[in-house]
Enzyme design. Structure first.
Site, PDB file in Angstrom:
ATOM      1  N   ASN A  28       0.837  -1.195   0.000  1.00 59.55           N
ATOM      2  CA  ASN A  28       0.000   0.000   0.000  1.00 59.55           C
ATOM      3  C   ASN A  28       0.870   1.243   0.000  1.00 59.55           C
ATOM      4  OD1 ASN A  28      -2.346  -1.430  -0.016  1.00 59.55           O
ATOM      5  ND2 ASN A  28      -2.622  -1.365   2.192  1.00 59.55           N
ATOM      6  N   GLU A  40     -16.312  15.119   3.518  1.00 61.57           N
ATOM      7  CA  GLU A  40     -15.088  14.976   2.735  1.00 61.57           C
ATOM      8  C   GLU A  40     -15.314  14.204   1.438  1.00 61.57           C
ATOM      9  OE1 GLU A  40     -11.814  13.483   4.925  1.00 61.57           O
ATOM     10  OE2 GLU A  40     -12.258  14.707   6.675  1.00 61.57           O
TER      11      GLU A  40
END
Length: 50
Positions: A28, A40
């Site tokens: 990742n 958001e």
């Protein structure tokens, strides 16, 4: 629907990292937020013209 095979990308990443048995934390690149505010989401949406 679009199908994308990420296996070649993962294999290249494993070779470049020189790790024998990688975990998801090795692969990742971006830290994912566990708790996200609903407001958001609007800033992360990309408009798609019709």
């Amino acid at each position: 629907a679009i199908f994308v095979d990420l296996e070649p990308t993962v294999i290249d990443e494993v070779r470049s990292l020189d790790i024998e048995r990688p975990t998801y934390t090795n692969l990742n690149r971006f830290d994912g937020a566990i708790n996200v505010d609903v407001t958001e989401f609007q800033t992360n949406l990309v408009p798609y013209p019709r």
